[in-house]
Design a protein around this motif. Structure first.
Motif, PDB file in Angstrom:
ATOM      1  N   TYR A 114      -6.638  -1.919  -8.276  1.00 36.48           N
ATOM      2  CA  TYR A 114      -7.991  -1.879  -8.852  1.00 36.48           C
ATOM      3  C   TYR A 114      -8.968  -2.619  -7.946  1.00 36.48           C
ATOM      4  O   TYR A 114     -10.098  -2.173  -7.714  1.00 36.48           O
ATOM      5  N   ASP A 115      -8.537  -3.766  -7.415  1.00 35.35           N
ATOM      6  CA  ASP A 115      -9.403  -4.513  -6.496  1.00 35.35           C
ATOM      7  C   ASP A 115      -9.785  -3.645  -5.307  1.00 35.35           C
ATOM      8  O   ASP A 115     -10.927  -3.696  -4.822  1.00 35.35           O
ATOM      9  N   VAL A 139     -12.574  -1.367  -6.255  1.00 32.38           N
ATOM     10  CA  VAL A 139     -13.859  -2.055  -6.256  1.00 32.38           C
ATOM     11  C   VAL A 139     -14.363  -2.233  -4.827  1.00 32.38           C
ATOM     12  O   VAL A 139     -15.555  -2.101  -4.545  1.00 32.38           O
ATOM     13  N   LEU A 151     -16.135   4.498 -11.260  1.00 35.30           N
ATOM     14  CA  LEU A 151     -15.356   3.263 -11.176  1.00 35.30           C
ATOM     15  C   LEU A 151     -15.469   2.428 -12.450  1.00 35.30           C
ATOM     16  O   LEU A 151     -14.509   1.775 -12.865  1.00 35.30           O
ATOM     17  N   ARG A 179     -12.434   1.281 -14.662  1.00 34.01           N
ATOM     18  CA  ARG A 179     -12.200  -0.130 -14.982  1.00 34.01           C
ATOM     19  C   ARG A 179     -11.943  -0.313 -16.474  1.00 34.01           C
ATOM     20  O   ARG A 179     -11.068  -1.096 -16.874  1.00 34.01           O
ATOM     21  N   THR A 180     -12.684   0.410 -17.321  1.00 33.17           N
ATOM     22  CA  THR A 180     -12.488   0.324 -18.764  1.00 33.17           C
ATOM     23  C   THR A 180     -11.075   0.747 -19.150  1.00 33.17           C
ATOM     24  O   THR A 180     -10.391   0.058 -19.915  1.00 33.17           O
ATOM     25  N   GLY A 227      -8.487  -1.718 -18.050  1.00 30.90           N
ATOM     26  CA  GLY A 227      -8.464  -2.865 -18.955  1.00 30.90           C
ATOM     27  C   GLY A 227      -7.651  -2.577 -20.202  1.00 30.90           C
ATOM     28  O   GLY A 227      -6.906  -3.436 -20.696  1.00 30.90           O
ATOM     29  N   THR A 287      -8.594   8.165 -13.815  1.00 33.71           N
ATOM     30  CA  THR A 287      -9.116   7.693 -15.099  1.00 33.71           C
ATOM     31  C   THR A 287      -8.612   8.568 -16.235  1.00 33.71           C
ATOM     32  O   THR A 287      -8.202   8.069 -17.290  1.00 33.71           O
TER      33      THR A 287
END
Length: 228
Positions: free
Chosen positions: A7-8, A11, A44, A48-49, A52, A103
């Protein structure tokens, strides 16, 4: 490489695009790149959601952390093409599509894991004990059980949905702990009322109605006329 580090990297992909857009380019080209950056940022954010949610489910033991190598591949491909100048629109579009596909995969896996885990947790609760609670506690317990059912059926699963579910679950479980089970005669009557075809009013005795009223279950029983 852990899922978090992947994930990093995703980003970093967004940050790399932003750096490109801030370079010295013509106004028209800058507008194009900034537009693509915005689109990528939206993708993105959605990713990210869902990631999480995946982490929260993993924390609960409801699922394993997902394999996000597709996001890493999208980052690598984008950076490789960005080294030779401003990426063309197809490059941005490919990166965005890869992230959106990741996603969608996460969303589907999250939904399946959540439904299975949460339904199992709800089934563990002795909801049949609710009628044995004091009247005020009974109403609260029924409201909490309804909240749990709604959370399980949620079409927009989020981390907050999971947190609220676990909090409500713990409160309801605590209120039912140590309480006695309802009498067998009440359970038998409720099973009969829920059977198909439904019993008619003639099949229900005065003692059945008195039993329902005794445990305040009469509020949840409806009558429907089926013939003239």
């Amino acid at each position: 490489m852990t899922a978090l580090s992947v994930y990093d990297k995703a980003v970093q992909l967004q940050n790399r695009v932003r750096q490109i857009a801030e370079g010295e380019v013509g106004e028209k080209e800058a507008d194009r790149v900034l537009g693509r950056v915005k689109e990528l940022g939206v993708a993105l954010a959605d990713f990210r959601t869902q990631f999480g949610v995946s982490r929260e489910l993993a924390r609960l033991g409801a699922a394993e952390l997902p394999d996000l190598t597709a996001v890493e591949a999208a980052r690598t491909a984008f950076e490789r093409k960005a080294r030779v100048g401003l990426p063309a629109n197809p490059v941005f579009n490919t990166a965005r599509r890869k992230i959106e596909e990741s996603t969608d995969t996460l969303r589907s896996a999250n939904s399946e894991a959540w439904s299975s885990w949460a339904s199992g947790k709800l089934a563990e609760l002795p909801l049949a004990r609710i009628p044995m609670l004091p009247p005020d506690d009974r109403a609260v317990a029924r409201a909490r059980a309804k909240e749990l059912q709604q959370a399980i059926a949620s079409k927009s699963l989020s981390k907050s949905t999971i947190v609220l579910f676990t909090g409500t679950y713990e409160l309801l479980a605590e209120s039912l702990q140590g309480k006695s089970d309802p009498p067998e005669e009440l359970l038998s009557l409720l099973t009969r009322l829920e059977s198909r075809p439904s019993p008619t009013l003639r099949d229900i005795t005065d003692s059945d109605i008195a039993l329902l009223r005794r445990f305040e279950m009469d509020t949840y029983i409806t009558l429907q006329r089926t013939a003239a």
